[in-house]
Design an enzyme around this catalytic site. Structure first.
Site, PDB file in Angstrom:
ATOM      1  N   CYS A 130       0.840  -1.196   0.000  1.00 51.80           N
ATOM      2  CA  CYS A 130       0.000   0.000   0.000  1.00 51.80           C
ATOM      3  C   CYS A 130       0.872   1.241   0.000  1.00 51.80           C
ATOM      4  O   CYS A 130       1.536   1.543   0.996  1.00 51.80           O
ATOM      5  CB  CYS A 130      -0.920  -0.013   1.226  1.00 51.80           C
ATOM      6  SG  CYS A 130      -1.913   1.483   1.423  1.00 51.80           S
ATOM      7  N   CYS A 133      -0.367   3.877   2.510  1.00 46.12           N
ATOM      8  CA  CYS A 133      -0.039   3.543   3.896  1.00 46.12           C
ATOM      9  C   CYS A 133       1.445   3.706   4.191  1.00 46.12           C
ATOM     10  O   CYS A 133       1.823   4.187   5.261  1.00 46.12           O
ATOM     11  CB  CYS A 133      -0.439   2.089   4.203  1.00 46.12           C
ATOM     12  SG  CYS A 133      -2.090   1.611   3.678  1.00 46.12           S
ATOM     13  N   ASP A 134       2.296   3.293   3.259  1.00 44.62           N
ATOM     14  CA  ASP A 134       3.714   3.101   3.577  1.00 44.62           C
ATOM     15  C   ASP A 134       4.684   3.903   2.716  1.00 44.62           C
ATOM     16  O   ASP A 134       5.904   3.746   2.849  1.00 44.62           O
ATOM     17  CB  ASP A 134       4.074   1.611   3.434  1.00 44.62           C
ATOM     18  CG  ASP A 134       3.206   0.725   4.313  1.00 44.62           C
ATOM     19  OD1 ASP A 134       2.906   1.136   5.447  1.00 44.62           O
ATOM     20  OD2 ASP A 134       2.832  -0.378   3.861  1.00 44.62           O
TER      21      ASP A 134
END
Length: 303
Positions: A130, A133-134
């Protein structure tokens, strides 16, 4: 035991659409979501094919959907996975990992799909699924993106917008299937290069924190090494249907339904990415959720 007219397993865009239609049909509705509502759309940086929004962040779109669902009085239970199901009787029973028990006369399975795991065994820790997300910690760093589909290119463009220094997209097939316009946009950045007919053979952690990636050109057989700070893997998804094996008809792990989302078991419907279908888009998931909810309401009026 918590009782509803209809339980929806899965709180993605399909499940939430179904909940809206079911609630407006005056049904008591519960959504059971393993993680948080929104599903894979939460992982999407930019949604540009949703009617009414020229461009919207996936998280923002799903937040608006959830607000709509909650305004209709739908019960949402999150971060609790359904671990057992009994569809044998007129009242369907479900149990969760947190020890909760639920029952309803109708169930819609909208569990969607999950990303396929990185296919190479390695102790390298910087592997992600992701970019939303990251991606932020990789500003100014170099990464490899595995997968040349729309997700691989779209997420690469997002990562570049975060300030990633350079991206190497690795695709095992002879050509990438992402939309040509998106591929052109990626290459035009000057920071994204693409290798097709290429496999990742191994990834070795280095003392520096980087990973040493061994790649193989499938056409020539040549192998070469490349260092990277991280790997983002976008090679497709698998359906979340494990607990339904042996209970409902499946094809390659996907639930088989008729055009009305029926599974062949009275009162059990499946909708969205979890079922066999040709196209899997936000709008097609919404359409499936609509049909499933209307058919569930019809079923409940006659059962």
């Amino acid at each position: 035991m918590k009782s509803f007219d209809l339980i929806i397993i899965g709180g993605g865009v399909c499940g939430m659409t179904a909940a809206i239609y079911a609630a407006r049909a005056n049904l008591s509705v519960g959504i059971l979501e393993e993680q948080v509502c929104g599903g894979l759309v939460n992982w999407t940086n930019t949604v540009e094919n949703m009617p009414s929004y020229k461009s919207i962040h996936g998280l923002d779109l799903m937040e608006k959907c959830r607000d709509h669902v909650e305004a209709l009085g739908v019960t949402i239970e999150e971060v609790d996975k359904v671990t057992a199901a009994d569809f044998s009787g007129p009242v369907k029973k479900l149990s969760t990992a947190m020890g909760e028990n639920y029952e309803a006369k109708a169930v819609i399975i909208a569990t969607g799909r999950r990303p396929r795991p990185f296919p190479v065994e390695t102790d390298f820790e910087n592997i992600h699924y992701c970019s939303v997300c990251d991606g932020t910690p990789y500003k100014g760093r170099d990464i490899i993106v595995m997968g040349g589909g729309n997700s691989g290119f779209d997420e690469s463009l997002y990562l570049i917008s975060l300030g990633v220094n350079a991206i190497h997209i690795v695709e095992t097939f002879p050509s990438c299937i992402a939309a040509p316009a998106t591929q052109d946009q990626a290459r035009a950045t000057g920071k994204i290069r693409v290798s097709t007919s290429t496999d990742i053979v191994s990834v070795t952690p280095l003392a520096s924190g980087r990973g040493l990636v061994r790649l193989r050109d499938k056409e020539s057989g040549t192998e070469y090494d490349e260092e990277t700070d991280g790997i983002f893997c976008f090679i497709g998804q698998n359906p979340n249907t494990t607990i339904f094996k042996g209970m409902l008809p499946m094809e390659k792990g996907y639930l088989v339904t008729d055009e009305d989302m029926g599974t062949g078991t009275p009162g059990i419907f499946a909708a969205g990415d979890v079922r066999t279908k040709k196209y899997r888009q936000i709008t097609t998931a919404m359409a499936d959720g609509t049909i499933a909810a209307m058919e569930a309401a019809r079923y409940l009026r006659t059962c």
